[in-house]
Design a protein around this motif. Structure first.
Motif, PDB file in Angstrom:
ATOM      1  N   ALA A   1      -2.071  73.142 150.237  1.00  0.00           N
ATOM      2  CA  ALA A   1      -1.059  73.125 149.240  1.00  0.00           C
ATOM      3  C   ALA A   1      -1.291  72.290 148.083  1.00  0.00           C
ATOM      4  CB  ALA A   1       0.304  72.627 149.968  1.00  0.00           C
ATOM      5  N   GLU A   2      -2.009  71.111 148.051  1.00  0.00           N
ATOM      6  CA  GLU A   2      -2.266  70.425 147.068  1.00  0.00           C
ATOM      7  C   GLU A   2      -3.327  71.156 146.040  1.00  0.00           C
ATOM      8  OE1 GLU A   2      -4.019  66.562 148.547  1.00  0.00           O
ATOM      9  OE2 GLU A   2      -2.139  66.061 149.188  1.00  0.00           O
ATOM     10  N   GLU A   3      -4.036  72.185 146.558  1.00  0.00           N
ATOM     11  CA  GLU A   3      -4.967  72.988 145.638  1.00  0.00           C
ATOM     12  C   GLU A   3      -4.302  74.033 144.853  1.00  0.00           C
ATOM     13  OE1 GLU A   3      -8.234  72.457 145.521  1.00  0.00           O
ATOM     14  OE2 GLU A   3      -8.155  70.643 147.200  1.00  0.00           O
ATOM     15  N   ALA A   4      -2.965  74.299 145.161  1.00  0.00           N
ATOM     16  CA  ALA A   4      -2.469  75.218 144.461  1.00  0.00           C
ATOM     17  C   ALA A   4      -1.508  74.752 143.138  1.00  0.00           C
ATOM     18  CB  ALA A   4      -1.219  76.083 145.454  1.00  0.00           C
TER      19      ALA A   4
ATOM     20  N   SER B   1      -1.498  79.434 140.528  1.00  0.00           N
ATOM     21  CA  SER B   1      -1.455  79.943 141.848  1.00  0.00           C
ATOM     22  C   SER B   1      -0.048  79.602 142.643  1.00  0.00           C
ATOM     23  CB  SER B   1      -2.632  79.629 142.680  1.00  0.00           C
ATOM     24  OG  SER B   1      -2.558  78.277 142.877  1.00  0.00           O
ATOM     25  N   ILE B   2       0.441  80.263 143.285  1.00  0.00           N
ATOM     26  CA  ILE B   2       1.833  80.009 144.113  1.00  0.00           C
ATOM     27  C   ILE B   2       1.359  80.299 145.534  1.00  0.00           C
ATOM     28  CG2 ILE B   2       4.004  80.698 144.441  1.00  0.00           C
ATOM     29  CD1 ILE B   2       4.144  81.933 141.712  1.00  0.00           C
TER      30      ILE B   2
ATOM     31  N   VAL C   1      -1.387  85.827 137.963  1.00  0.00           N
ATOM     32  CA  VAL C   1      -0.888  84.815 138.750  1.00  0.00           C
ATOM     33  C   VAL C   1      -0.927  85.122 139.977  1.00  0.00           C
ATOM     34  CG1 VAL C   1       1.660  85.536 138.658  1.00  0.00           C
ATOM     35  CG2 VAL C   1       1.254  83.030 139.384  1.00  0.00           C
ATOM     36  N   VAL C   2      -1.567  84.216 140.921  1.00  0.00           N
ATOM     37  CA  VAL C   2      -1.839  84.681 142.260  1.00  0.00           C
ATOM     38  C   VAL C   2      -0.845  84.034 143.111  1.00  0.00           C
ATOM     39  CG1 VAL C   2      -3.657  84.308 144.189  1.00  0.00           C
ATOM     40  CG2 VAL C   2      -4.487  84.744 141.688  1.00  0.00           C
ATOM     41  N   VAL C   3      -0.425  85.091 144.077  1.00  0.00           N
ATOM     42  CA  VAL C   3       0.651  84.637 145.044  1.00  0.00           C
ATOM     43  C   VAL C   3       0.037  84.742 146.460  1.00  0.00           C
ATOM     44  CG1 VAL C   3       2.957  84.834 146.145  1.00  0.00           C
ATOM     45  CG2 VAL C   3       2.574  85.170 143.575  1.00  0.00           C
TER      46      VAL C   3
END
Length: 304
Positions: free
Chosen positions: A245-248, A233-234, A206-208
């Motif tokens: 933000a919509e891409e996450a 993704s966070i 998971v990517v933050v």
């Protein structure tokens, strides 16, 4: 965020945008005026008499002192005008004037805004820190945090990344998770070298990402990579409604500073602590066991 731009005819669109925010503020004041108390009206007068750049650097404490009211009255008045707090109003005002062509002017204004008195500098920096934390508190979205924590708990490994100064927050989260016995990796590179680190993102991760609201190439490619690999993704960013933000998978609101008086990663560090603590509580035995091993290693190194 929108930058400062001057058209070929010399028309300053940043100034226009700031004027629009001021006009909107004054319109709201007119609409609420009749229902406001004398104290709230005093705050409104102080707000309407200032320019955009003056408002960006003023604190609730200063407005309270000037209007002979209080910090709480200032905040309540701003909220009654439809803003989540003074920090949101200042962010709206700062966005149009944040372009690099005004960097020298903004730097001078930031330095001069606190004067040369130590106590004034101390008070101003603390006041802005409190405003940002207050803004964060008021925009807390439990369902977003629950989603983010669930993603962290379900992942085999957490990969953290920070853009620019936000690298400090990304490294902080990675270190805290590692000390709890959670698999984690911090992406230190940017630009050309970032490709090597992105290649290492694998299924089960998971990517933050700690990133600005504007869509930068590095962040865009990072999020593209998460989708290509099929990992969640966070994103911690100023504007949870922005394109980036919509891409996450999930976006968490991380208010930035429009003045530069406080550190950009401040809020990111706080959110990182919240996420890390939630992960720690989810598996207490793992956290305690890892802490014990870490302490043993420090003792062996001579750091009792």
């Amino acid at each position: 965020m929108a930058g400062h731009r001057v058209t070929p005819a010399g028309h300053d669109t940043a100034a226009d945008s700031s004027a629009e925010v001021i006009s909107e503020l004054r319109r709201r004041i007119r609409e609420h005026w009749e229902g406001f108390s004398p104290a709230a009206r005093s705050v409104c007068r102080a707000l309407s008499e200032r320019s955009a750049e003056q408002l960006v650097f003023v604190s609730a404490a200063e407005l309270g002192a000037e209007t002979k009211t209080s910090n709480a009255t200032v905040v309540r008045t701003v909220q009654a005008l439809g803003y989540s707090g003074l920090a949101e109003l200042k962010a709206k005002l700062a966005a149009p004037i944040a372009g690099s062509s005004r960097l020298e002017q903004r730097t001078r204004r930031r330095v001069e805004s606190t004067g040369g008195d130590l106590e004034e500098v101390w008070g101003t920096v603390l006041a802005e820190s409190e405003e940002r934390l207050d803004h964060l508190r008021r925009t807390f979205a439990p369902e977003r945090y629950e989603h983010a924590v669930r993603l962290l708990l379900e992942a085999d490994r957490t990969v953290t990344y920070g853009f620019g100064a936000l690298t400090m927050a990304a490294e902080h989260l990675c270190q805290k998770l590692a000390r709890m016995g959670v698999g984690s990796r911090y992406i230190r590179s940017g630009g050309f070298g970032l490709a090597d680190d992105l290649l290492g993102i694998e299924s089960g991760d998971v990517v933050v990402a700690f990133a600005p609201s504007r869509l930068t190439t590095d962040v865009e490619v990072l999020l593209d990579r998460t989708r290509a690999v099929g990992v969640a993704s966070i994103l911690l960013t100023e504007d949870v409604g922005s394109q980036v933000a919509e891409e996450a998978t999930v976006a968490l609101h991380a208010p930035t500073t429009p003045t530069g008086l406080t550190s950009e990663p401040l809020i990111g560090m706080v959110i990182a602590d919240v996420l890390a603590q939630c992960v720690a509580v989810a598996d207490v035995e793992r956290t305690v066991g890892s802490s014990h091993r870490l302490t043993t290693l420090r003792e062996q190194l001579g750091y009792a």
